[in-house]
Scaffold this active site. Structure first.
Site, short mmCIF file in Angstrom:
data_model
loop_
_atom_site.label_atom_id
_atom_site.label_comp_id
_atom_site.label_asym_id
_atom_site.label_seq_id
_atom_site.Cartn_x
_atom_site.Cartn_y
_atom_site.Cartn_z
CG LEU A 184 36.11 76.60 -45.35
CD1 LEU A 184 35.72 75.04 -44.90
CD2 LEU A 184 37.65 77.03 -44.74
CE1 TYR A 188 40.82 71.81 -41.45
CE2 TYR A 188 42.02 73.60 -40.06
CZ TYR A 188 41.71 72.96 -41.19
OH TYR A 188 42.18 73.29 -42.69
CD GLU A 241 38.52 76.29 -50.81
OE1 GLU A 241 38.28 77.12 -50.05
OE2 GLU A 241 38.41 75.11 -50.71
CE LYS A 301 39.02 75.84 -40.99
NZ LYS A 301 39.98 75.89 -42.06
N1 PDD Z 1 42.64 77.69 -43.80
N2 PDD Z 1 39.70 77.79 -48.00
C1 PDD Z 1 40.71 76.79 -47.32
C2 PDD Z 1 40.95 75.46 -47.97
C3 PDD Z 1 41.14 77.23 -46.16
O1 PDD Z 1 42.09 76.05 -45.42
C4 PDD Z 1 40.82 78.33 -45.63
C5 PDD Z 1 41.34 78.39 -44.09
C6 PDD Z 1 40.13 79.16 -46.04
C7 PDD Z 1 39.74 80.57 -45.34
O2 PDD Z 1 38.88 80.40 -44.37
P1 PDD Z 1 38.77 81.54 -43.13
O3 PDD Z 1 38.53 82.66 -43.67
O4 PDD Z 1 37.60 80.91 -42.17
O5 PDD Z 1 40.09 81.09 -42.35
C8 PDD Z 1 39.57 78.84 -47.27
C9 PDD Z 1 42.99 78.03 -42.40
C10 PDD Z 1 43.66 79.31 -41.81
C11 PDD Z 1 43.84 76.98 -41.99
O6 PDD Z 1 43.48 75.86 -42.33
O7 PDD Z 1 44.93 77.13 -41.36
#
Ligand code: PDD
Length: 277
Positions: free
Chosen positions: A197, A32, A173, A141
């Site tokens: 991620l 996703y 993270e 992801k």
């Molecule tokens: N989450 N690490 C994890 C485990 C995440 O789920 C996310 C993002 C990030 C940050 O990624 P980005 O900057 O590309 O949003 C890091 C999204 C927002 C979610 O799953 O809703």
């Protein structure tokens, strides 16, 4: 009304139906993306396209990312929302028989939703610190998010907003975001690896940090060094830059106040959101 797009067809969300044999439902076999649209522009659109492509490649799923993003544009136009959170989910699809192995005849399920989004400057919050119980392929992801779900729930039940995770004493993270630590004029974040991620917001922060006088260091962070930092924050598309001033366990981060460096970085990020090249 909440609109969605299922396999290219735009419809009210109540009308969308997916087979219970969908492998996303049965096995979490899918990937996703989550993006934000600000003033009618998707923030860092091409980076999201590239990451979706890389997640699809990692699980051996062949779907046209260009077609998916064309559907995103059609869906955003249909709703007329200027500031929105857009969710894209691609699973391997449904097959009549439940079998772990990939079926030979199957077409992917592509599902998009869009909801209103308000980019607000995030207030200082508390995070729990706990072992990273997830699998080891977190650069994909994946929709298999049970570890992340349980960790965020644990945070909320402790009155915290995020869970900062570690493996072998090193920070990976957070349950839904990447982690940054500020010491003086230095900004440290764990290096990219299979364990985290590659966040799009992380990428933008690394790009912007020098403009506010911060030197970026991508290196391992020992979990026991977190409380002694001057500042700590997490980043994600939906959370933006969210400062963490208290840890459990660990107590206050630094003196429990926002550092000037963080305030400058957060202001630069907020401005960046409204700058559309
Ligand atoms: N989450 N690490 C994890 C485990 C995440 O789920 C996310 C993002 C990030 C940050 O990624 P980005 O900057 O590309 O949003 C890091 C999204 C927002 C979610 O799953 O809703």
């Amino acid at each position: 009304m909440t609109w969605c797009c299922l396999n290219g067809e735009i419809m009210p969300i109540e009308q969308a139906a997916i087979s219970p044999m969908d492998r996303g439902f049965l096995f979490g076999d899918g990937v996703y993306e989550v993006m934000v649209q600000i003033d009618g522009h998707i923030r860092a659109n091409s980076l999201h396209e590239a990451r979706l492509q890389s997640s699809l490649d990692a699980i051996g799923l062949s779907v046209s990312v260009a077609d998916v993003f064309a559907d995103v544009v059609r869906l955003t136009k249909k709703t007329g929302l200027l500031n929105a959170k857009i969710y894209v989910q691609v699973t391997r699809g449904a097959s009549p028989v439940r079998d772990h192995g990939f079926p030979s005849q199957i077409s992917p399920t592509v599902f998009l939703t869009i909801t209103e989004f308000e980019a607000i400057t995030k207030k200082p919050v508390k995070a729990i610190v706990c072992p990273d119980i997830r699998w080891r392929c977190n650069s994909i992801k994946s929709v298999s998010l049970l570890g992340n779900v349980l960790l965020l729930q644990e945070a909320r039940e402790s009155g915290a907003q995020e869970a900062i995770l570690y493996r072998d004493d090193l920070v990976t993270e957070a349950s839904t975001s990447n982690v940054f630590l500020i010491r003086g004029q230095s900004l440290t974040t764990p290096p990219l690896s299979d364990l985290i991620l590659p966040g799009i917001t992380r990428h933008l922060v690394i790009e912007m940090a020098p403009t506010v006088g911060l030197d970026v260091v991508e290196e391992a962070i020992r979990v026991d060094s977190l409380p002694g930092a001057d500042g700590l924050f997490v980043s994600s598309s939906t959370r933006g830059l969210m400062p963490i001033v208290e840890l459990d366990p660990g107590g206050l981060v630094g003196n429990g106040q926002l550092t000037e460096a963080f305030v400058a970085l957060q202001a630069a990020y907020d401005e960046r959101l409204h700058y559309h090249e």
